[in-house]
Design a protein around this motif. Structure first.
Motif, PDB file in Angstrom:
ATOM      1  N   CYS A  52     -10.405  -8.418   3.613  1.00 30.76           N
ATOM      2  CA  CYS A  52      -9.632  -7.628   2.642  1.00 30.76           C
ATOM      3  C   CYS A  52      -8.160  -7.647   3.047  1.00 30.76           C
ATOM      4  O   CYS A  52      -7.349  -6.949   2.447  1.00 30.76           O
ATOM      5  CB  CYS A  52     -10.161  -6.204   2.547  1.00 30.76           C
ATOM      6  SG  CYS A  52      -9.962  -5.256   4.068  1.00 30.76           S
ATOM      7  N   ILE A  55      -6.476  -4.294   3.554  1.00 32.45           N
ATOM      8  CA  ILE A  55      -6.174  -3.383   2.441  1.00 32.45           C
ATOM      9  C   ILE A  55      -6.863  -2.032   2.625  1.00 32.45           C
ATOM     10  O   ILE A  55      -6.247  -0.978   2.455  1.00 32.45           O
ATOM     11  CB  ILE A  55      -6.576  -4.025   1.089  1.00 32.45           C
ATOM     12  CG1 ILE A  55      -5.553  -5.115   0.725  1.00 32.45           C
ATOM     13  CG2 ILE A  55      -6.661  -2.974  -0.034  1.00 32.45           C
ATOM     14  CD1 ILE A  55      -5.922  -5.949  -0.477  1.00 32.45           C
ATOM     15  N   ILE A  62      -0.375   1.601   0.668  1.00 32.76           N
ATOM     16  CA  ILE A  62      -0.362   0.820  -0.578  1.00 32.76           C
ATOM     17  C   ILE A  62      -0.208   1.737  -1.791  1.00 32.76           C
ATOM     18  O   ILE A  62       0.598   1.470  -2.684  1.00 32.76           O
ATOM     19  CB  ILE A  62      -1.644  -0.032  -0.697  1.00 32.76           C
ATOM     20  CG1 ILE A  62      -1.644  -1.122   0.380  1.00 32.76           C
ATOM     21  CG2 ILE A  62      -1.722  -0.682  -2.077  1.00 32.76           C
ATOM     22  CD1 ILE A  62      -2.953  -1.857   0.515  1.00 32.76           C
ATOM     23  N   LYS A  65       3.158   2.683  -2.814  1.00 28.82           N
ATOM     24  CA  LYS A  65       4.018   1.661  -3.445  1.00 28.82           C
ATOM     25  C   LYS A  65       3.996   1.760  -4.966  1.00 28.82           C
ATOM     26  O   LYS A  65       4.829   1.179  -5.648  1.00 28.82           O
ATOM     27  CB  LYS A  65       3.532   0.258  -3.062  1.00 28.82           C
ATOM     28  CG  LYS A  65       3.811  -0.126  -1.625  1.00 28.82           C
ATOM     29  CD  LYS A  65       3.449  -1.585  -1.448  1.00 28.82           C
ATOM     30  CE  LYS A  65       3.548  -2.017   0.000  1.00 28.82           C
ATOM     31  NZ  LYS A  65       3.041  -3.405   0.158  1.00 28.82           N
ATOM     32  N   THR A  80      -8.045  -4.669 -10.386  1.00 27.12           N
ATOM     33  CA  THR A  80      -7.453  -5.408  -9.272  1.00 27.12           C
ATOM     34  C   THR A  80      -7.462  -6.903  -9.574  1.00 27.12           C
ATOM     35  O   THR A  80      -8.444  -7.418 -10.097  1.00 27.12           O
ATOM     36  CB  THR A  80      -8.242  -5.128  -7.978  1.00 27.12           C
ATOM     37  OG1 THR A  80      -8.099  -3.759  -7.637  1.00 27.12           O
ATOM     38  CG2 THR A  80      -7.748  -5.995  -6.827  1.00 27.12           C
ATOM     39  N   LEU A 114      -8.991   2.507  -3.801  1.00 26.40           N
ATOM     40  CA  LEU A 114      -7.556   2.646  -4.076  1.00 26.40           C
ATOM     41  C   LEU A 114      -7.347   3.665  -5.198  1.00 26.40           C
ATOM     42  O   LEU A 114      -6.375   4.429  -5.197  1.00 26.40           O
ATOM     43  CB  LEU A 114      -6.951   1.280  -4.443  1.00 26.40           C
ATOM     44  CG  LEU A 114      -5.428   1.223  -4.574  1.00 26.40           C
ATOM     45  CD1 LEU A 114      -4.724   1.720  -3.320  1.00 26.40           C
ATOM     46  CD2 LEU A 114      -4.969  -0.212  -4.895  1.00 26.40           C
ATOM     47  N   PHE A 137      -3.497  -3.661  -9.954  1.00 26.27           N
ATOM     48  CA  PHE A 137      -3.073  -3.889  -8.572  1.00 26.27           C
ATOM     49  C   PHE A 137      -3.229  -5.375  -8.261  1.00 26.27           C
ATOM     50  O   PHE A 137      -4.301  -5.944  -8.453  1.00 26.27           O
ATOM     51  CB  PHE A 137      -3.929  -3.050  -7.616  1.00 26.27           C
ATOM     52  CG  PHE A 137      -3.714  -3.380  -6.162  1.00 26.27           C
ATOM     53  CD1 PHE A 137      -2.455  -3.231  -5.569  1.00 26.27           C
ATOM     54  CD2 PHE A 137      -4.769  -3.855  -5.377  1.00 26.27           C
ATOM     55  CE1 PHE A 137      -2.256  -3.552  -4.229  1.00 26.27           C
ATOM     56  CE2 PHE A 137      -4.570  -4.173  -4.031  1.00 26.27           C
ATOM     57  CZ  PHE A 137      -3.310  -4.018  -3.460  1.00 26.27           C
ATOM     58  N   THR A 139      -3.226  -8.098  -5.370  1.00 31.84           N
ATOM     59  CA  THR A 139      -3.285  -8.200  -3.909  1.00 31.84           C
ATOM     60  C   THR A 139      -2.158  -9.085  -3.405  1.00 31.84           C
ATOM     61  O   THR A 139      -1.671  -8.898  -2.298  1.00 31.84           O
ATOM     62  CB  THR A 139      -4.638  -8.776  -3.442  1.00 31.84           C
ATOM     63  OG1 THR A 139      -4.810 -10.067  -4.017  1.00 31.84           O
ATOM     64  CG2 THR A 139      -5.789  -7.879  -3.837  1.00 31.84           C
ATOM     65  N   GLU A 140      -1.732 -10.022  -4.219  1.00 25.67           N
ATOM     66  CA  GLU A 140      -0.612 -10.865  -3.839  1.00 25.67           C
ATOM     67  C   GLU A 140       0.660 -10.024  -3.873  1.00 25.67           C
ATOM     68  O   GLU A 140       1.063  -9.538  -4.928  1.00 25.67           O
ATOM     69  CB  GLU A 140      -0.486 -12.039  -4.808  1.00 25.67           C
ATOM     70  CG  GLU A 140       0.593 -13.007  -4.387  1.00 25.67           C
ATOM     71  CD  GLU A 140       0.430 -14.356  -5.074  1.00 25.67           C
ATOM     72  OE1 GLU A 140      -0.226 -14.417  -6.127  1.00 25.67           O
ATOM     73  OE2 GLU A 140       0.958 -15.336  -4.535  1.00 25.67           O
ATOM     74  N   GLU A 142       0.911  -7.174  -2.847  1.00 24.59           N
ATOM     75  CA  GLU A 142       0.490  -5.768  -2.927  1.00 24.59           C
ATOM     76  C   GLU A 142       1.403  -4.945  -3.826  1.00 24.59           C
ATOM     77  O   GLU A 142       2.089  -4.017  -3.409  1.00 24.59           O
ATOM     78  CB  GLU A 142       0.374  -5.168  -1.505  1.00 24.59           C
ATOM     79  CG  GLU A 142      -0.729  -5.846  -0.744  1.00 24.59           C
ATOM     80  CD  GLU A 142      -0.967  -5.297   0.659  1.00 24.59           C
ATOM     81  OE1 GLU A 142      -0.183  -4.452   1.112  1.00 24.59           O
ATOM     82  OE2 GLU A 142      -1.946  -5.726   1.290  1.00 24.59           O
ATOM     83  N   ARG A 143       1.411  -5.336  -5.104  1.00 22.95           N
ATOM     84  CA  ARG A 143       2.258  -4.617  -6.064  1.00 22.95           C
ATOM     85  C   ARG A 143       1.409  -4.160  -7.262  1.00 22.95           C
ATOM     86  O   ARG A 143       0.267  -4.604  -7.430  1.00 22.95           O
ATOM     87  CB  ARG A 143       3.416  -5.514  -6.520  1.00 22.95           C
ATOM     88  CG  ARG A 143       2.943  -6.776  -7.125  1.00 22.95           C
ATOM     89  CD  ARG A 143       4.000  -7.854  -7.286  1.00 22.95           C
ATOM     90  NE  ARG A 143       3.338  -9.030  -7.842  1.00 22.95           N
ATOM     91  CZ  ARG A 143       3.097  -9.191  -9.130  1.00 22.95           C
ATOM     92  NH1 ARG A 143       3.475  -8.289  -9.999  1.00 22.95           N
ATOM     93  NH2 ARG A 143       2.449 -10.263  -9.560  1.00 22.95           N
TER      94      ARG A 143
END
Ligand SMILES: [Zn+2]
Ligand SMILES: [Zn+2]
Length: 397
Positions: A52, A55, A62, A65, A80, A114, A137, A139-140, A142-143
């Motif tokens: 993960c 994460i 996270i 953000k 996600t 999350l 969300f 993952t690349e 984390e935005r």
């Protein structure tokens, strides 16, 4: 479990990721199940989980953000999007140890954990049934991205001046604004939708609108009585809590007696769909003029239209935008009053979608039977009003 031990020696794995691979182990959640399995195997705690990418170990950081601005929302759903690398690692994990039923995917696991964190950090409610916004969300990097769901408002409108129902963008510029449309972006400056949206868009800071109504009247027909039910959809609103009473007053002031909205209530996509697909009978009042004059006694013949199923080929006047087909609609009731030597007033209640102008004229034989046919003379509608649309929520009471 032997496979896990081998795998973990090469690739560090967190308790959450272990836990989701062992649904049959007892424990109240993935984390607890994972810890049990890890301790059983004597594995050390992973510093940064390979599967993960840590994460689950950094959920708090996270979640912080996420910037919910500029959108106002209370409830959300989370989705996600996994990057290529994590997808490959997930595949490998499933191949090596995740072969039993009930294994939870990384995506689902992130969405839930999350989601809980976002609720905690931002005070929003997770609600998959009626979310105000969808949060994605990635993952690349984390935005996040935030997509507010549309707002829907129900009302009933009266239309007292000639204008189309829906917005009508300029055909030269498509709505951006150009010299041809005086930079308004509008082909028709006035439509029912513009009168409503011109007030609601600034109040909600929405991007765009769409009007869903129970049918529509011709541009030159008035919509009277207790109005036509509609739902207006506001897309990408930044504000969701607006004063509907105030909005209603503003719409009616803006409508200048040309458009009146009788109420404004919270609505839904489902109600919009019901209005569009519902079959609401309508009551029409037409002023009909006949060549060669008309006598009281002749009008009695119109009684035979009552209860009749009218067969209409797509009218000549709308053929350019609609496929030519045969529609069958029933006249529920009919009554009339002679006005003068050449004209009379006709009140018709009919199933939705009956073309009244053609019911009168006969449209050169494309509509049968018709008023012209029955009276044996050429008649046409001089003016048409809709007195009532039966159905939809009432505005009063
Ligand atoms: Zn992990
Ligand atoms: Zn233009």
């Amino acid at each position: 479990m032997k496979e896990l031990k081998e795998l973990a020696e090469e690739y560090p794995i967190c308790d959450e990721c272990i836990g989701r691979m062992f649904p049959y182990v007892e424990g109240k959640n993935n984390r607890e199940r994972g810890r049990l399995v890890r301790e059983l195997l004597g594995l050390p705690e992973a510093k940064e989980c390979y599967f993960c990418r840590g994460i689950f170990q950094r959920l708090d950081e996270i979640a912080k953000k996420l910037d919910p601005h500029p959108y106002e929302f209370r409830t959300f759903v989370l989705g996600t999007v996994l990057d290529e690398e994590l997808r490959k690692r997930e595949e490998m994990l499933l191949e090596k140890i995740g072969v039993v039923e009930g294994v939870e995917s990384l995506k689902k696991n992130i969405n839930r954990e999350l989601g809980k964190k976002i609720k905690e950090v931002h005070g929003k409610e997770y609600d998959p049934k009626r979310p105000d916004a969808e949060i994605i969300f990635y993952t690349e990097g984390e935005r996040f991205s935030v997509h507010p769901r549309p707002l829907y408002f129900y009302g009933r409108y009266r239309k007292l001046a000639p204008m189309p129902q829906s917005k009508w963008p300029c055909r030269y510029c498509g709505g951006r604004g150009c010299e041809k449309c005086d930079y308004t972006g509008r082909q028709w400056k006035e439509t029912v939708e513009y009168y409503v949206a011109d007030v609601l868009l600034p109040l909600t800071l929405g991007k765009d609108s769409k009007l869903h109504a129970a049918g529509r009247e011709d541009i030159d027909a008035r919509m009277l009585g207790d109005g036509r039910p509609f739902v207006i959809e506001i897309r990408e609103p930044r504000r969701r809590n607006i004063d509907l009473e105030k909005a209603l007053r503003e719409i009616n002031a803006h409508g200048e007696g040309k458009v009146e909205v009788l109420c404004l209530k919270p609505s839904s996509k489902e109600e919009a769909r019901e209005l569009k697909s519902g079959n609401f009978p309508k009551v029409y009042r037409a002023v009909v003029r006949c060549r060669g004059g008309i006598e009281e006694a002749e009008l009695e013949k119109l009684k035979e239209l009552e209860g009749k199923v009218i067969e209409q080929r797509t009218p000549e006047r709308v053929k350019h935008r609609r496929a030519d087909k045969l529609r069958k609609r029933r006249v529920i009731s009919i009554s009339w009053k002679r006005r003068d030597r050449h004209s009379f007033e006709l009140v018709v209640e009919a199933e939705h979608g009956l073309y009244i102008k053609e019911l009168v004229s006969g449209d050169e034989g494309r509509t049968k039977p018709s008023v012209s046919e029955i009276l044996g003379k050429e008649c046409f509608v001089e003016r048409l009003d809709i007195l009532q649309v039966k159905g939809g929520r009432p505005c009063t009471g």
